[in-house]
Each structure stands twice: as structure tokens, then as C-alpha cells.
Design an enzyme around this catalytic site. Sequence first.
Site, PDB file in Angstrom:
ATOM      1  N   LYS A 234       0.860  -1.178   0.000  1.00  0.00           N
ATOM      2  CA  LYS A 234       0.000   0.000   0.000  1.00  0.00           C
ATOM      3  C   LYS A 234       0.894   1.225   0.000  1.00  0.00           C
ATOM      4  O   LYS A 234       2.052   1.173   0.423  1.00  0.00           O
ATOM      5  CB  LYS A 234      -0.897   0.021   1.251  1.00  0.00           C
ATOM      6  CG  LYS A 234      -2.162   0.841   1.096  1.00  0.00           C
ATOM      7  CD  LYS A 234      -3.234   0.082   0.348  1.00  0.00           C
ATOM      8  CE  LYS A 234      -4.558   0.809   0.364  1.00  0.00           C
ATOM      9  NZ  LYS A 234      -5.647   0.000  -0.197  1.00  0.00           N
TER      10      LYS A 234
ATOM     11  N   GLY B 149     -21.638   5.868   4.334  1.00  0.00           N
ATOM     12  CA  GLY B 149     -20.669   6.239   3.314  1.00  0.00           C
ATOM     13  C   GLY B 149     -21.237   5.991   1.940  1.00  0.00           C
ATOM     14  O   GLY B 149     -21.477   4.838   1.560  1.00  0.00           O
TER      15      GLY B 149
ATOM     16  N   GLY C 137     -19.860   7.070  -1.058  1.00  0.00           N
ATOM     17  CA  GLY C 137     -18.853   7.411  -2.044  1.00  0.00           C
ATOM     18  C   GLY C 137     -18.822   6.418  -3.190  1.00  0.00           C
ATOM     19  O   GLY C 137     -19.851   5.857  -3.582  1.00  0.00           O
ATOM     20  N   LYS C 138     -17.627   6.163  -3.698  1.00  0.00           N
ATOM     21  CA  LYS C 138     -17.472   5.338  -4.897  1.00  0.00           C
ATOM     22  C   LYS C 138     -18.077   3.944  -4.731  1.00  0.00           C
ATOM     23  O   LYS C 138     -18.707   3.418  -5.645  1.00  0.00           O
ATOM     24  CB  LYS C 138     -15.983   5.226  -5.253  1.00  0.00           C
ATOM     25  CG  LYS C 138     -15.363   6.523  -5.726  1.00  0.00           C
ATOM     26  CD  LYS C 138     -13.949   6.325  -6.243  1.00  0.00           C
ATOM     27  CE  LYS C 138     -12.943   6.099  -5.149  1.00  0.00           C
ATOM     28  NZ  LYS C 138     -11.530   6.075  -5.650  1.00  0.00           N
ATOM     29  N   VAL C 139     -17.905   3.339  -3.557  1.00  0.00           N
ATOM     30  CA  VAL C 139     -18.403   1.986  -3.312  1.00  0.00           C
ATOM     31  C   VAL C 139     -19.835   2.011  -2.784  1.00  0.00           C
ATOM     32  O   VAL C 139     -20.700   1.267  -3.257  1.00  0.00           O
ATOM     33  CB  VAL C 139     -17.479   1.230  -2.337  1.00  0.00           C
ATOM     34  CG1 VAL C 139     -18.074  -0.122  -1.962  1.00  0.00           C
ATOM     35  CG2 VAL C 139     -16.097   1.056  -2.945  1.00  0.00           C
ATOM     36  N   GLY C 140     -20.092   2.867  -1.808  1.00  0.00           N
ATOM     37  CA  GLY C 140     -21.391   2.878  -1.140  1.00  0.00           C
ATOM     38  C   GLY C 140     -22.555   3.113  -2.078  1.00  0.00           C
ATOM     39  O   GLY C 140     -23.590   2.449  -1.980  1.00  0.00           O
TER      40      GLY C 140
END
Length: 360
Positions: free
Chosen positions: A83, A183, A185-188
Site C-alpha cells: 500500500k 458512506g 462514495g465510490k463503493v457505497g
Amino acid sequence: MHVFTSTEGQDAAAHEQVVFCQDQQTGLKAIIGIYSTALGPALGGTRFYPYASEEDALRDVLDLSRGMAYKNALAGLDHGGGKAVIWGDPQRVKTEPLLRAYGRFVQSLGGRYYTACDVGTYVADMDVVARETRYVTGRSREHGGAGDSSILTAFGVFQGMRAAAEHTWGSPTLAGRRVGVAGLGKVGKVLVRHLLDDGAKVVATDVNESAVAFVRQTHPQVDIVPDTTTLITSDIDVYAPCALGGALDDDTVPILRAKVVAGGANNQLAHPGIEKLLADRGVLYAPDYVVNAGGVIQVADEIEGFNFERAKLRASRIYETTRDILRLADTDGVPPAVAADHLAERRMAEVGRLRSIYLG
């Protein structure tokens, strides 16, 4: 046996390599952590975030890179765990020269680490990084990449949630269940669509007003609440943390009303012992690094020439993996997080051992 947390101090000596990267002209300050290459080149995204201190940035990259090793192992990938974090506010300091400088540091590792998107970085950023290194994935389709990895991340979370629902209520569906998504965002926001299509009722929250506005407009049937505390104390069956880590701590677990936790956020357990606290309260925790592996499956597939249907098929197996882990946890009398760690460690040890066979 190790249970991943968001705040636990990690010893850098446990990692194969930790690289501090700085380019004064562009303002780049980055740290690359390689936890293990036992299964192959390390693979994990780049997080661009305004950490309060260098110590916070280091702690995050050590936690996240270790988590990636376990995630990649259980996803069946031939990749180790790595990472990177870039320290700074992406809205203020992200530039083409900074991203390209970062790409040169990735290239300098000679393929020991492949990078991709994470919080604060996007497909377009990976296209820029790729101008300086070939060890990057998660690129745009225009540049031969897979595009947005959040698509399969959300799909994988949904598959893991189905397995948890089957384990808890006897049927692999969320139909009729009330799911709280923290959340958007991109995933939620993609996960919300899967849940609604499956017949679930969704309640959601996000600190970002534009993210909330998007879901209000796209899915007006979603019940929006003002904050996470309201969400987790409402009448929900499943809690899906899809923002930053540490969502499950000493304050939230005692008031959590859900019977299942399965979400897209990394490092959801705030400290060791939370997994036992969840189990003692009768809450089934689907380990985060198991269910949110769809994104890394997608970017790993891109390295060998992306095929969406192939990657989606691999991500669909998150259902079986989650189901097996939950069964193993019951059999061994341990929390699912411990059972998942055991399986990942076994694969890293057994496959990593093959490196001792001389190939000439």
C-alpha cells in the site's frame, strides 16, 4: 493470529520494505509499504490524504499494506500485500508533476509493488502515474485499463453480505431486510443499487452533501439519516460501513442494532477485542478484507489483460469464500475475523514455501 485494526501500532520491522519518498519541487511526500511478496509482487492502492502527522501516515500505510497481504491471499491472487500513502490534501496539492514524481518512485522498486486507486486517487490519476511506471493498474479504459474498481468492490461486498444473510437467516438474499449504509462514495452508492435491486430497504448517511444529493436524486426510496449514530441505532438488520476505517469501536458496538456487519471500508475493527465484543453481542461480522476484495480482484485482472466477465466471476466467489469462513468460525468456535486470518496465513505459508524450490 492477527486481527486487523485501524489504530493498532504496527512495527515496521514486520514488513519486508518501507520506503519514504520525497520530491521537494512537487511537494510529494509519500510512503510505500510492502508487507509481503510471498505470493508474488505486492499489490495495493495509493491513498492521498491530509494526515495530521507523519506518524499517522506511517501507521496507516503499515496497517493497510498488511491488510492487503491477507486480502490478496484470500482472494486467491498471486500477489503479496502493499500500500502507499501520499501525505497531503489532494484538493490542494495534487498535480501532474507530483503524481509523475510518485510514479518514478514506484518504478524504482522494479516491480516489487503495483499501485492502483484508493481514497483520494482516481482512474485519471493512475493514467498520469502510468506515464512514469509500468507497475500501475486501475487505469482508464481509454488507456487499456479496467476503469473504476469500485464497481466490483461493491459487487463483492454484496456477495459477502448475501453469504452473511444466509448464515444468519437461512437465505442468501437481502430481500425484506433493512440495510444501513454508512458512506455513499465510490463503493457505497453502487452497493445501494445492488441492495435495492435485491429487494432490500436501505437507510444511509454521508458527511458529503453532494454524495447524499446524488443518492436522493437517483434512489429517492432510500431513507437518509443525518449521521452514523442515528444509522446504527435505527432499526436495521445489516450495517455496511463504507467510509474510512475504525467504524466498529467501544462506543459503536454496544449500541449497534444490526445482526450482521458487512461493508466496504478497510480496517473496520478499531482495536483487538472488538471482534469478540461483536460475537458476544450476537453480531455476525463478515471480515472486511474478505468481502471488499472485488476491487483488488479487478485491478489484478487488468495486469494480465482485463476481461470484465472473468473478473466479475472471480469476484462472485467472494460469496463462497465468506460462507466457508463463517462455517469454519462456527466449527472452531472463534470469531470470523480470526478464522479468516488463519486461512490467509495458511495460504501465504503454503504457497510462499514453494519459493524454496530452485528453478535455476
